[in-house]
Design an enzyme around this catalytic site. Structure first.
Site, PDB file in Angstrom:
ATOM      1  N   CYS A  96       0.792  -1.220   0.000  1.00 16.17           N
ATOM      2  CA  CYS A  96       0.000   0.000   0.000  1.00 16.17           C
ATOM      3  C   CYS A  96       0.835   1.287   0.000  1.00 16.17           C
ATOM      4  O   CYS A  96       1.403   1.642  -1.015  1.00 16.17           O
ATOM      5  CB  CYS A  96      -0.958  -0.052   1.182  1.00 16.17           C
ATOM      6  N   HIS A 196      -3.246  -5.597   2.457  1.00 11.30           N
ATOM      7  CA  HIS A 196      -2.839  -5.774   3.865  1.00 11.30           C
ATOM      8  C   HIS A 196      -3.445  -7.102   4.315  1.00 11.30           C
ATOM      9  O   HIS A 196      -3.799  -7.951   3.521  1.00 11.30           O
ATOM     10  CB  HIS A 196      -3.433  -4.648   4.715  1.00 11.30           C
TER      11      HIS A 196
HETATM   12  N1  GLN Z   1      -2.107   6.715   2.920  1.00 14.12           N
HETATM   13  C1  GLN Z   1      -2.233   5.976   1.720  1.00 14.12           C
HETATM   14  C2  GLN Z   1      -3.656   6.001   1.156  1.00 14.12           C
HETATM   15  O1  GLN Z   1      -4.523   6.307   1.793  1.00 14.12           O
HETATM   16  C3  GLN Z   1      -1.810   4.523   1.983  1.00 14.12           C
HETATM   17  C4  GLN Z   1      -2.743   3.830   2.926  1.00 14.12           C
HETATM   18  C5  GLN Z   1      -2.218   2.484   3.411  1.00 14.12           C
HETATM   19  O2  GLN Z   1      -1.007   2.209   3.423  1.00 14.12           O
HETATM   20  N2  GLN Z   1      -3.113   1.619   3.862  1.00 14.12           N
HETATM   21  O3  GLN Z   1      -3.841   5.651   0.051  1.00 14.12           O
END
Ligand code: GLN
Length: 248
Positions: A96, A196
């Site tokens: 992510c 995740h």
């Molecule tokens: N902050 C980034 C987004 O919102 C990544 C989020 C994350 O790593 N879950 O896209």
């Protein structure tokens, strides 16, 4: 001689959400069950170049925009070293927010642009504060690892350029941008994904791929990993697939 793998955990204090730490545990466990030694090096803010060079596998988790801002400059300072390892084919898993960093830039929900490492040919943009976050369990089909099950939660939408392949194609969920059906990206032995969960415990084929690839590069020989009993992992996969009414 006992085999050993050094796992580089990038920014564990700031880039580590939605169970990403579990990816380290899954790697350690599946090595341990095969009598392969592991060492985890925590590469936190200001980490030493020499420590990065010791790594056989790289892992980096996700984060909220605030934490990504905190990491950005430090990570950018290590761009060349990281690029060299990725180009050399060191296996890596970037989840992510970490995946977004590998691209050209990430436009946050407040409109601020975080410059990316430009290693993966992609960019990410959040449509803004009021836009829907892409959240939920997901299943996607990959070329080499079959169906992958996981969980996503991101505001950013990622768009792949011409010089990179998607990691998979969405069956259930949003993936890169909720529109073009692609999920993640793969470049040499580095995988970027929105998944995740953590992703590795429920997808042992992927964990074994990272272990096998790292051993083959380190010991310069063909490696055949001992088969393990994955009945528990399979149960977890089936539970997610059932919840999403997807056959796996
Ligand atoms: N902050 C980034 C987004 O919102 C990544 C989020 C994350 O790593 N879950 O896209």
């Amino acid at each position: 001689m006992k085999q050993k793998l050094t796992i580089g955990w990038l920014y564990p204090t700031l880039m580590n959400i939605y169970g990403d730490r579990g990816n380290i545990l899954a790697l350690q466990r599946r090595c341990d069950l095969r009598n392969i030694d592991t060492e985890v090096i925590r590469l936190d803010l200001g980490f030493l170049e020499n420590d990065l060079k010791k790594c056989d596998i790289l892992l980096m988790g996700g984060a909220q925009d605030k934490q990504q801002e905190a990491v950005a400059n430090n990570l950018f300072g290590k761009k060349l070293q990281l690029q060299e390892l990725i180009e050399k084919g060191i296996p890596g898993l970037f989840i992510c927010g970490a995946y977004q960093f590998l691209g050209n830039y990430y436009k946050e929900e407040n409109g601020n642009i975080i410059k990316g490492l430009g290693i993966f040919d992609l960019y990410t943009e959040s449509p803004g504060e009021n836009a829907k976050r892409l959240i939920g369990n997901m299943v996607f089909e990959t070329d080499n690892f079959g169906k992958i099950v996981g969980f996503e939660n991101h505001g950013g939408r990622t768009y792949l350029g011409k010089n990179i392949k998607p990691f998979g194609n969405v069956i259930k969920g949003f993936g890169n941008n909720g529109k073009d059906g692609t999920e993640g990206a793969i470049f040499k032995n580095s995988i970027g994904t929105y998944s995740h969960g953590p992703i590795l415990p429920k997808n042992p084929i992927l964990t074994d791929h990272l272990i096998k690839t790292a051993l083959q590069i380190k010991y310069k020989q063909e490696i055949i990993l001992e088969k393990l009993d994955d009945s528990l992992e399979q149960k977890a996969r089936l539970a997610i697939a059932k919840r999403l009414s997807v056959g796996i």
